[in-house]
Design a protein around this motif. Structure first.
Motif, mmCIF file in Angstrom:
data_model
loop_
_atom_site.group_PDB
_atom_site.id
_atom_site.type_symbol
_atom_site.label_atom_id
_atom_site.label_comp_id
_atom_site.label_asym_id
_atom_site.label_seq_id
_atom_site.Cartn_x
_atom_site.Cartn_y
_atom_site.Cartn_z
ATOM 1 N N ARG A 43 35.696 48.843 30.612
ATOM 2 C CA ARG A 43 35.813 48.031 29.404
ATOM 3 C C ARG A 43 34.417 47.686 28.918
ATOM 4 O O ARG A 43 33.433 47.937 29.626
ATOM 5 C CB ARG A 43 36.610 46.740 29.663
ATOM 6 C CG ARG A 43 35.963 45.777 30.658
ATOM 7 C CD ARG A 43 36.795 44.514 30.788
ATOM 8 N NE ARG A 43 36.267 43.594 31.785
ATOM 9 C CZ ARG A 43 35.355 42.659 31.541
ATOM 10 N NH1 ARG A 43 34.854 42.516 30.323
ATOM 11 N NH2 ARG A 43 34.933 41.864 32.502
ATOM 12 N N SER A 44 34.335 47.100 27.737
ATOM 13 C CA SER A 44 33.046 46.656 27.217
ATOM 14 C C SER A 44 32.519 45.480 28.045
ATOM 15 O O SER A 44 33.289 44.667 28.557
ATOM 16 C CB SER A 44 33.182 46.219 25.757
ATOM 17 O OG SER A 44 33.518 47.306 24.931
ATOM 18 N N ASP A 77 28.524 47.959 25.069
ATOM 19 C CA ASP A 77 28.475 46.688 24.338
ATOM 20 C C ASP A 77 28.181 46.992 22.873
ATOM 21 O O ASP A 77 27.229 46.496 22.282
ATOM 22 C CB ASP A 77 27.396 45.777 24.930
ATOM 23 C CG ASP A 77 27.429 44.363 24.352
ATOM 24 O OD1 ASP A 77 28.418 44.026 23.677
ATOM 25 O OD2 ASP A 77 26.471 43.608 24.578
ATOM 26 N N TRP A 124 28.483 46.552 19.356
ATOM 27 C CA TRP A 124 28.861 45.685 18.248
ATOM 28 C C TRP A 124 27.699 45.666 17.256
ATOM 29 O O TRP A 124 26.618 46.189 17.538
ATOM 30 C CB TRP A 124 29.213 44.278 18.744
ATOM 31 C CG TRP A 124 28.063 43.450 19.233
ATOM 32 C CD1 TRP A 124 27.330 43.654 20.364
ATOM 33 C CD2 TRP A 124 27.513 42.285 18.608
ATOM 34 N NE1 TRP A 124 26.355 42.690 20.487
ATOM 35 C CE2 TRP A 124 26.445 41.828 19.421
ATOM 36 C CE3 TRP A 124 27.817 41.570 17.438
ATOM 37 C CZ2 TRP A 124 25.681 40.711 19.100
ATOM 38 C CZ3 TRP A 124 27.055 40.454 17.130
ATOM 39 C CH2 TRP A 124 26.016 40.035 17.959
ATOM 40 N N GLY A 144 35.779 48.641 21.210
ATOM 41 C CA GLY A 144 34.853 47.512 21.172
ATOM 42 C C GLY A 144 34.260 47.335 19.790
ATOM 43 O O GLY A 144 34.157 46.214 19.267
ATOM 44 N N ALA A 147 39.882 45.759 24.661
ATOM 45 C CA ALA A 147 38.784 45.084 23.960
ATOM 46 C C ALA A 147 39.157 43.651 23.603
ATOM 47 O O ALA A 147 38.355 42.721 23.777
ATOM 48 C CB ALA A 147 38.417 45.863 22.694
#
Length: 244
Positions: A59-60, A95, A97, A128, A167
């Motif tokens: 996962r992120s 990560d 974003w 994400g 997410a």
């Protein structure tokens, strides 16, 4: 970003000065949103087996559990009952974003903050980025990210509903924690209340989508559609909630 193995066998990351900035606009163009998806697809074009310096990611921000309490506990328990999607692992940022991207106009010029990089499913970075776009700009923005990814990858993304829930469940319980960082990025219009509303709306929308996909596969299409509609009506589109 360039990688080089040093004498100790560790991967050293060398960075280069790139044009652009990471300030997040209050309104994002379709080109910028699709560009975030395109960036994720470019990373995931690199097959990568897990290794010591780039471990397996599921996962992120895999090393941090932000939530003091988990969102939608029932959804998380359901997710844990499902087998994780298989397939080859690829290079993931971990990560992805808007705050970790550099932009010159609507062109993404680079990525920063590689602490969570590793090997994992393409869904980790894609979803994400989709979740962040929904927080920054509202739910429709997530579909633009997906469109950019699919166009760059020349294929449809797989198991999107599953990774969207992964997410969503990994996000903050108290959105006030991230407000100062977002204000530093230029988003002074965002506060904890608005972010919390967008988080809850997006999380429930994603959980509805996953529920619909899972139950529909078993042949209960009408029941799944009715249940997803009920959850949306009672928990997402409640009267008085502002359009997000």
């Amino acid at each position: 970003m360039h990688g080089r193995t040093n004498r100790a066998g560790a991967l050293a990351v060398l960075t280069t000065v790139l044009p652009g900035h990471s300030r997040i606009p209050s309104v994002a163009s379709a080109e910028r949103l699709q560009g975030l998806g395109t960036t994720a697809a470019a990373l995931q074009a690199i097959p990568l087996a897990p290794r010591a310096a780039l471990p397996l990611r599921t996962r992120s921000i895999a090393n941090v559990d932000f939530a003091a309490r988990r969102l939608l506990t029932a959804a998380e328990e359901r997710l844990e009952q499902l087998p994780a999607p298989g397939g080859p692992t690829v290079f993931v940022h971990g990560d992805l974003w808007f705050g970790n991207t550099l932009w010159s106009g609507d062109r993404c010029t680079g990525l920063v903050d590689w602490d969570c990089a590793g090997a994992g499913s393409p869904g980790i970075d894609l979803s994400g980025a989709r979740f962040d776009a929904a927080l920054m700009f509202g739910l429709p923005a997530a579909e633009q990210v997906l469109e950019g990814w699919q166009r760059a990858a020349s294929r449809r993304a797989e198991r999107v509903a599953y990774w969207d829930v992964v997410a969503a469940l990994g996000t903050l319980a108290d959105m006030a924690f991230c407000v100062p960082a977002l204000h530093d990025q230029g988003r002074t219009d965002l506060d904890a209340d608005l972010l919390g509303q967008r988080r809850d709306r997006t999380s429930l929308r994603y959980c509805c989508a996953m529920l619909y996909c899972q139950v529909a596969v078993s042949g209960l299409m009408l029941w799944a559609r009715a249940l997803a509609s009920m959850i949306w009506r009672n928990h997402v589109a409640r009267p008085g909630r502002m359009p997000l």
